[in-house]
Design an enzyme around this catalytic site. Structure first.
Site, mmCIF file in Angstrom:
data_model
loop_
_atom_site.group_PDB
_atom_site.id
_atom_site.type_symbol
_atom_site.label_atom_id
_atom_site.label_comp_id
_atom_site.label_asym_id
_atom_site.label_seq_id
_atom_site.Cartn_x
_atom_site.Cartn_y
_atom_site.Cartn_z
ATOM 1 N N ARG A 312 0.892 -1.279 -0.033
ATOM 2 C CA ARG A 312 0.087 0.064 0.033
ATOM 3 C C ARG A 312 0.806 1.316 0.087
ATOM 4 O O ARG A 312 1.784 1.121 0.450
ATOM 5 C CB ARG A 312 -1.001 -0.225 1.089
ATOM 6 C CG ARG A 312 -2.168 -0.939 0.875
ATOM 7 C CD ARG A 312 -3.188 -0.503 0.229
ATOM 8 N NE ARG A 312 -4.404 -1.262 0.029
ATOM 9 C CZ ARG A 312 -4.399 -2.389 -0.802
ATOM 10 N NH1 ARG A 312 -3.707 -2.922 -1.317
ATOM 11 N NH2 ARG A 312 -5.589 -3.084 -0.318
ATOM 12 N N GLU A 341 -4.042 7.608 -5.093
ATOM 13 C CA GLU A 341 -4.058 6.963 -6.317
ATOM 14 C C GLU A 341 -5.223 7.460 -7.053
ATOM 15 O O GLU A 341 -6.403 7.319 -6.634
ATOM 16 C CB GLU A 341 -4.118 5.375 -6.086
ATOM 17 C CG GLU A 341 -3.022 4.700 -5.514
ATOM 18 C CD GLU A 341 -3.149 3.085 -5.163
ATOM 19 O OE1 GLU A 341 -4.355 2.768 -5.486
ATOM 20 O OE2 GLU A 341 -2.291 2.465 -4.969
ATOM 21 N N HIS A 360 -1.619 0.211 -9.702
ATOM 22 C CA HIS A 360 -2.290 -0.850 -8.779
ATOM 23 C C HIS A 360 -2.868 -1.939 -9.544
ATOM 24 O O HIS A 360 -3.939 -2.082 -9.390
ATOM 25 C CB HIS A 360 -3.264 0.082 -8.006
ATOM 26 C CG HIS A 360 -3.464 -0.743 -6.664
ATOM 27 N ND1 HIS A 360 -3.837 -0.035 -5.389
ATOM 28 C CD2 HIS A 360 -3.275 -2.183 -6.257
ATOM 29 C CE1 HIS A 360 -4.103 -0.836 -4.661
ATOM 30 N NE2 HIS A 360 -3.570 -2.116 -4.800
#
Length: 396
Positions: A312, A341, A360
């Site tokens: 993360r 993000e 991601h």
């Protein structure tokens, strides 16, 4: 902790009357990793995923026509939407429909009085829908939140638990794809693949410079921070590159597990940072791991080292990382995750040449998202039927 000599038990989850049956294999005991305490028993999905009409993960679903329930009689599951930018993918929605009556957030908000009674579960896909106190208070029959993915830092586990609702995740479905991406980022950064691609396709390129060099991955030292299911799979892959493998974890793995991948335990994270050519972060985001890597830790790393993050974004102090990359404190970074993000378009990380950032995509494969949905479905059905829950997440 993952045990190599796990006991396999093929166990069928009986569904609600009239529903199809899914058979899953459970492996005891729980797998230890950083972050939340999870009650995990590995679901043995087929190694070669094959989807076909009337099947889940290649497993045929059979149901007598006389026993098929009307959609309205199936337990209700709340989802954000179907399709669109943030909604559940249509093929996953079709999978859910075999076992649940789907209720989108729009439908729920338009008819709260009726829908609130039907919804017994929530399927969280890509962190949505947002689970807050207001939503929990409006769902009196809610029993389970099935998170598609392993990270649950977007869920307030204590508040959810106070409502008597269980939370599950999908640690087994995500492991291979995420470990694959970790290796891909390490190789891409080491050999400067993104830069190389730009040079090769640029209209301004007249020749290839002979002094344009990367570094070797083979026989280098890899330090893995977080030796849970994903971290261990990274180690398995790294072993094929004859890498020296160090790891730091809350708990040391069993000797036979270490020997199987040639891993050496570092009780102190500082020892790992000082010795590693590549440092890979594979931990859950918790208060203990928030900004785990900051200015001090980056300063301990070799100036030739690369930092890789597949966990993360909040695990790294991004301001400290910018400074370290700008001042060549470390050689490079490769990130699949950032905070937030996506990053603001003017963020200084986006202006650096010694970094790779991907959007991601650790579990962004056709196979992984299907297996995640399967695991989430198995979890939710187990809760609704009062059976053993394959992957329950507990608040600390």
């Amino acid at each position: 902790m993952f045990r190599s000599k796990a006991v396999s038990l093929l166990k069928e989850i009986p569904l609600m009357s009239g529903q199809s049956n899914l058979a899953y294999k459970f492996i005891h005991p729980a797998i230890a990793s950083h972050g939340h305490r999870c009650h995990r028993r590995s679901v043995d999905y087929r190694h070669r995923y094959k989807a076909c009409p009337g099947s889940v993960g290649g497993q045929t679903i059979s149901a007598s026509p006389t026993k098929v329930m009307a959609e309205e009689e199936l337990p209700g599951v709340l989802i954000l939407a179907i399709g669109g930018t943030h909604g559940v993918l249509e093929n996953l929605a079709s999978l859910l429909k075999k076992h649940f009556h789907l209720v989108t957030m729009k439908e729920f908000l338009e008819n709260k009085k009726e829908m609130s009674k039907k919804i017994q579960s929530i399927f969280v896909f890509e962190g949505r829908p947002t689970i807050d106190r207001e939503l929990l208070e409006s769902l009196p029959n809610l029993k389970v939140i099935g998170n598609s993915g392993v990270g649950v830092d977007h869920l307030d586990l204590k508040i959810i638990s106070n409502f008597g609702v269980k939370v599950t995740n999908t640690p087994h479905a995500v492991a291979d794809s995420t470990a694959d991406l970790g290796m891909a980022l390490m190789l891409a950064s080491a050999r400067r693949l993104v830069e190389g691609c730009h040079i090769a396709v640029s209209p301004d390129t007249k020749y290839f410079a002979v002094d344009w060099l990367g570094v070797e991955v083979t026989r280098a030292t890899l330090g893995i921070i977080g030796m849970g299911n994903i971290g261990y799979k990274v180690a398995e892959r790294a072993r094929a590159f004859n890498m020296r493998i160090l790891y730091h974890n809350r708990h040391q793995r069993r000797k036979e597990e270490e020997e199987a991948v040639g891993a050496h335990y570092c009780e102190k994270i500082e020892d790992l940072l000082q010795q590693s050519d590549f440092v890979m972060l594979v931990v859950n985001l918790t208060p203990e791991t928030h900004k785990l890597i900051g200015k001090k830790e980056l300063g301990l790393m070799k100036p030739t080292a690369t930092l890789i993050n597949i966990s993360r974004g909040g695990v790294i102090d991004q301001d400290a990382l910018v400074e370290a990359l700008q001042n060549k404190v470390i050689r490079a970074a490769a990130l699949d995750v950032t905070y937030p993000e996506p990053l603001p378009r003017d963020h200084p990380l986006l202006k650096l040449s010694n970094i790779i950032i991907t959007p991601h995509i650790g579990t962004a494969t056709v196979q992984a998202i299907h297996m995640m949905a399967e695991e989430a479905i198995a979890n939710m059905l187990a809760v609704l039927n009062g059976k053993l829950i394959p992957s329950e997440v507990f608040p600390k």
